[in-house]
Design an enzyme around this catalytic site. Sequence first.
Site, mmCIF file in Angstrom:
data_model
loop_
_atom_site.group_PDB
_atom_site.id
_atom_site.type_symbol
_atom_site.label_atom_id
_atom_site.label_comp_id
_atom_site.label_asym_id
_atom_site.label_seq_id
_atom_site.Cartn_x
_atom_site.Cartn_y
_atom_site.Cartn_z
ATOM 1 N N CYS A 140 0.831 -1.205 0.000
ATOM 2 C CA CYS A 140 0.000 0.000 0.000
ATOM 3 C C CYS A 140 0.863 1.252 0.000
ATOM 4 O O CYS A 140 1.980 1.252 0.512
ATOM 5 C CB CYS A 140 -0.884 -0.002 1.240
ATOM 6 S SG CYS A 140 -2.306 -1.054 1.050
ATOM 7 N N ASP A 330 -4.736 -0.350 10.964
ATOM 8 C CA ASP A 330 -5.677 -0.717 9.884
ATOM 9 C C ASP A 330 -7.141 -0.514 10.287
ATOM 10 O O ASP A 330 -8.027 -0.724 9.463
ATOM 11 C CB ASP A 330 -5.466 -2.184 9.490
ATOM 12 C CG ASP A 330 -4.047 -2.444 9.061
ATOM 13 O OD1 ASP A 330 -3.657 -1.975 7.994
ATOM 14 O OD2 ASP A 330 -3.306 -3.103 9.829
HETATM 15 N N1 EPU Z 1 9.548 -0.257 9.536
HETATM 16 C C1 EPU Z 1 10.837 0.206 9.357
HETATM 17 N N2 EPU Z 1 11.763 -0.669 8.893
HETATM 18 C C2 EPU Z 1 11.480 -1.966 8.605
HETATM 19 C C3 EPU Z 1 10.163 -2.442 8.815
HETATM 20 C C4 EPU Z 1 9.208 -1.547 9.280
HETATM 21 O O1 EPU Z 1 11.123 1.377 9.600
HETATM 22 O O2 EPU Z 1 12.374 -2.717 8.194
HETATM 23 C C5 EPU Z 1 8.523 0.683 10.022
HETATM 24 C C6 EPU Z 1 7.445 0.918 8.951
HETATM 25 O O3 EPU Z 1 7.853 1.895 8.027
HETATM 26 C C7 EPU Z 1 6.266 1.341 9.776
HETATM 27 C C8 EPU Z 1 6.440 0.521 11.057
HETATM 28 O O4 EPU Z 1 7.791 0.093 11.090
HETATM 29 O O5 EPU Z 1 6.335 2.688 10.086
HETATM 30 C C9 EPU Z 1 5.531 -0.689 11.151
HETATM 31 O O6 EPU Z 1 5.696 -1.553 10.048
HETATM 32 P P1 EPU Z 1 5.466 -3.123 10.165
HETATM 33 O O7 EPU Z 1 6.736 -3.797 9.744
HETATM 34 O O8 EPU Z 1 4.909 -3.444 11.497
HETATM 35 O O9 EPU Z 1 4.364 -3.365 9.081
HETATM 36 P P2 EPU Z 1 4.339 -4.441 7.920
HETATM 37 O O10 EPU Z 1 4.804 -5.756 8.381
HETATM 38 O O11 EPU Z 1 4.959 -3.861 6.704
HETATM 39 C C10 EPU Z 1 1.951 -5.342 8.451
HETATM 40 C C11 EPU Z 1 0.681 -5.471 7.689
HETATM 41 C C12 EPU Z 1 0.042 -4.117 7.542
HETATM 42 C C13 EPU Z 1 -0.221 -3.542 8.928
HETATM 43 C C14 EPU Z 1 1.091 -3.498 9.719
HETATM 44 C C15 EPU Z 1 0.895 -3.037 11.140
HETATM 45 C C16 EPU Z 1 1.101 -7.331 6.233
HETATM 46 C C17 EPU Z 1 1.310 -7.840 4.854
HETATM 47 N N3 EPU Z 1 0.968 -6.045 6.374
HETATM 48 O O12 EPU Z 1 2.790 -4.504 7.670
HETATM 49 O O13 EPU Z 1 -1.192 -4.326 6.901
HETATM 50 O O14 EPU Z 1 -0.743 -2.261 8.794
HETATM 51 O O15 EPU Z 1 1.695 -4.795 9.742
HETATM 52 O O16 EPU Z 1 0.033 -3.901 11.815
HETATM 53 O O17 EPU Z 1 1.021 -8.103 7.180
HETATM 54 C C18 EPU Z 1 -2.955 -3.905 5.483
HETATM 55 O O18 EPU Z 1 -3.349 -5.044 5.762
HETATM 56 O O19 EPU Z 1 -3.631 -3.063 4.846
HETATM 57 C C19 EPU Z 1 -1.635 -3.503 5.932
HETATM 58 C C20 EPU Z 1 -0.998 -2.421 5.478
#
Ligand code: EPU
Length: 458
Positions: A140, A330
Site C-alpha cells: 500500500c 488498519d
Molecule cells: N519499519 C521500518 N523498517 C522496517 C520495517 C518496518 O522502519 O524494516 C517501520 C514501517 O515503516 C512502519 C512501522 O515500522 O512505520 C511498522 O511496520 P510493520 O513492519 O509493522 O508493518 P508491515 O509488516 O509492513 C503489516 C501489515 C500491515 C499492517 C502493519 C501493522 C502485512 C502484509 N501487512 O505490515 O497491513 O498495517 O503490519 O500492523 O502483514 C494492510 O493489511 O492493509 C496492511 C498495510
Amino acid sequence: MDSVDELAQDARNAGAEVGLAGDTIVIRGGKPLRGEVSAGGAKNLATKAMVAALLGESPSILQDVPAISDVQIVSRMLEAYGVAVTSPEDGVLVLDPANVVRAHFAQIDALAGSSRIPILFCGPLLHRLGEALIPDLGGCRIGDRPIDFHLDALRAMGAIVDKSYEGIRITAPDGLTGANIELPFPSVGATEQVLLSAVRARGVTELKNAAIEPEIMDLIAVLQKMGAIIWTEADRTIFIEGVDTLTGYTHRSLFDRNEAASWACAALVTRGDIFVKGARQQELMTFLNVFRKVGGAFDVREDGIRFWHPGGSLNAVQVETDVHPGFMTDWQQPLVVVLTQAEGTSIVHETVYENRFGFTDALVEMGADIVVHQDGLASVTRRVPRRKLEQAAVITGPTPLHGADVRVPDLRGGFSYLIAALAADATSRVSNLGLISRGYEHFVDKLAALGADFDIED
Ligand code: EPU
C-alpha cells in the site's frame, strides 16, 4: 506511466485476480446495511503461513484461506519457486514444496509489483537454496515502508546482503545462525522475518521488542506444528531454538480482524445491523472498547459478533494507533468515517506509519470536516509519549456526507470510501475498486447480501 495510471493498473490487476466484474462501483447511499457476512481468513496470517510452507519437508494444508488477490500473488510466487499449489476446495490450499527451484528474477519482479510479501521469502529461500533475490517492494502507498529492520536481522544471523540495480541479493554461504536481535520498533514484518529465518538456523535466536499481533501468534502456531521450538516472554521477547528439519502443517487461518472491524464500522455509520460470522472477541477487544465509546452496540455470540447502531447520536473520541494490543493502524480508516458522524471533535493519532491519512482528502470532498496535522498534536491526554512518526487527524462532526467521484488510494482507505459512500445521501462513484480485493474477500457479494444499492461498472 505516472502514479495515477500505475495505481489504476494495480487495481485492475488485483481485481482480475479475483474475477471482479469492473473497476468502478456506483453506490446509491443512505440505506442501512443489514444482514450477515462471514469474516474471511486473515490476509496478514494466510499469506505468511503460505510462505512458511516453503520450510517444510512435506506438503502443508491451509484452511480458511481468503479469496483475495494478495493470496493469488503469493501462490504465483510460490509456484515460481517450484512449490505445487493446489486448491482441492474453496478456501483450502495444499502447498507442496518437494521441488523447490531458483526462480527467474524477472518473474518474481513482475509478481512483486503489487505485494510486499517477497521480503518474507528470504529465510525460507536461504535455507532451501542458499540465496534469495528480492525485487523492489510494493504494497500500500502509506509511506516509505523501509526494510532496514529485515536486512539488519538477516545480517545478524549471518546473511550477506548485496544491493544491485535489480533489487537485493541475499546469500548465506555458511548458513544462518541464531543471534540476539533487538528491533528498533515492534515491526510485524521484521518479527515474521526473524521467525521464518530462525526456525531452521543453528542455535537459539533471542528477539527483543518483537511484535505480538494475533497473526504473529498464529504464525508461531503454524511453525510449532511444523516442528519449530518457539517461546515468548511477557516483555515482547521471542526465543526461537533452531531445528534441522520441519514438516508440513495443517492449519485453519485466524479470522481477519481488519475485515471484521470494517464491517462493524459499516454497520454503525449506515445506522445498520451486521452480524459478522467468525469474528472473535479476544482479538478485537481494543476495537470493541472504542466501538462502544463511540456509541455502537455489539453482542458477542458463540459464532460471531453482531454490531449495530442502537439509535441516538454518536460520541467523539480520541484514539491513537499502536502495535498490539493497541488500536490497529488498519482500523483507523473505517473508524474515521464513523467519527465524521459523531457529535463534537475527535482526534486520531497515527503512530505506526508516517503517512496514513491521505485517504481523508476524498472524505473532505464528500463533506467531512477533517484537518490532518502532519506533525501530530501536543496533547495532555496522550497515553503513549510522542513518537517520531506521528500524524493526527482532527474530525469534527456530525457533517452530512454527500456523493462524490473518488479513487481508491490504498486497501484500507479504499474500504473506508465504500462505507462513506454507503452512508452518503446521494450517489457516489468509487474507482480503482480492485485495490480493495487485495484484502477483502467477496466484498461485492457481501455488500449485496447486506442490501447495499450499487452497480459495478468498468
Ligand atoms: N519499519 C521500518 N523498517 C522496517 C520495517 C518496518 O522502519 O524494516 C517501520 C514501517 O515503516 C512502519 C512501522 O515500522 O512505520 C511498522 O511496520 P510493520 O513492519 O509493522 O508493518 P508491515 O509488516 O509492513 C503489516 C501489515 C500491515 C499492517 C502493519 C501493522 C502485512 C502484509 N501487512 O505490515 O497491513 O498495517 O503490519 O500492523 O502483514 C494492510 O493489511 O492493509 C496492511 C498495510
